[in-house]
Scaffold this motif. Structure first.
Motif: not given
Length: 355
Positions: A224-227, A255-268, A301-307
């Protein structure tokens, strides 16, 4: 005066007893961990991660730097990375592992024609000594990454080996990593069940579930967001205890919608490889056995694009378990539909320790 001395002595005795207990707990945890890593099916699962194994193979086998070099394989397992190094014409490969799976590594070396090149050393890298005729190594190879990059605490062993044995011009494979955070849509955690279980209130279990970071497969369409980059590693300069850090983050909603969580990932990355090999555990990249690490928010979180979702991401090694990680996450969201401030604490347990 005598009473003061007696009080001091009592405090010293308690501190000494507590230190002994923690040391004994650590030994038990390590014994359990290495016992689990002795299981063949665990290593079979790791070897079937084609993304990971392809990156290691290409970074090592096609690399002229390994020719006639002394290589240290930290946490060798079945010895596959050692075989890669031997096939790259290494002069000597020292394969170190404290788990019983290392018993197979020497046989694997012999079966593939590298019995005279690969020497298996049983033990923790912090406890062993190298052969008398070897003071330094030219290369360290290790699959040190855990869930959320740091789970399992393997990086500490690599940095120990680096400081003790790696030559001034030596290489580490892999040697760079970046940890990222993003917002995702996902499932609502159905934790209300715990309020009434056969007529009993088990909400204490709910609170425990809410504090667990979850290792699961996240797909690109959930983003739902940029990283945001929260941690970058260079293993040639990184200090010990690098898993303890605090980072601000700012996630721009796409984009508009709901955010339920944060996600973590990695590059090596393998910066010293001929073709600068790298791979990613991003939700948009091919699957790896690490999946992604998800932190479910207590309030979607109810979110809208650009927030923007702003906050602070804090990580450290658990004081209770040497292989677990602890997180404090602060979220500050001021949206058009809702403004929310959230503070949650999470624990990420190494999946093997739950077996």
């Amino acid at each position: 005066m005598l009473e003061d001395f007696a009080t001091d002595d009592l405090k010293i005795d308690k501190d000494y007893s507590h230190a002994n207990q923690r040391s004994e707990d650590r030994r038990r945890q390590e014994a359990h961990y290495f016992k689990l890593y002795g299981r063949i099916e665990i290593h079979e699962w790791l070897l079937k991660d084609s993304v990971q194994m392809k990156a290691y193979r290409e970074a090592i086998q096609d690399n002229e730097f390994f020719r006639h070099k002394i290589v240290l394989d930290v946490g060798c397992g079945m010895g596959v990375l050692s075989v890669f190094a031997a096939k790259a014409a290494a002069k000597k490969v020292l394969a170190v592992d404290a788990a019983t799976i290392s018993d197979y590594a020497q046989q694997v070396a012999q079966d593939n024609g590298f019995g005279n090149v690969i020497t298996v050393i049983r033990g923790k890298v912090e406890d062993i000594e190298l052969p008398d005729d070897i003071d330094k190594v030219d290369v360290i190879v290790c699959d040190w990454m855990g869930h959320c990059l740091f789970s399992g605490n393997m990086l500490e062993s690599v940095l120990f080996a680096r400081d003790k044995w790696l030559s001034a011009e030596g290489h580490i494979y892999p040697d760079t990593a970046q940890l990222y955070l993003a917002a995702i849509k996902g499932r609502d955690q159905d934790l209300g069940y715990w309020h009434d279980v056969h007529g009993f209130d088990l909400s204490a279990i709910r609170r425990r579930c809410e504090s667990k970071a979850v290792v699961e497969h996240v797909t690109g369409d959930q983003l739902m967001s940029r990283v945001c980059l929260v941690k970058s590693l260079d293993l040639y300069t990184e200090r010990r205890q690098s898993a303890k850090f605090r980072s601000l983050f700012e996630l721009k909603v796409m984009r508009n919608g709901w955010v339920h969580a944060l996600v973590a990932y990695f590059d090596v990355g393998f910066s010293k490889s001929t073709q600068r090999i790298s791979f990613s555990t991003s939700p948009c990249a091919p699957w790896t056995h690490w999946n992604q690490t998800v932190f479910y928010l207590e309030t979607p979180l109810p979110v809208r694009a650009g927030e923007y979702i702003k906050g602070v991401f804090t990580m450290k090694a658990s004081e209770e378990s040497i292989f677990d990680m602890e997180f404090d996450i602060y979220v500050d969201f001021d949206g058009r539909e809702k403004s929310v401030t959230i503070h949650q604490s999470f624990v990420l347990s190494n999946p093997l320790t739950l077996c």
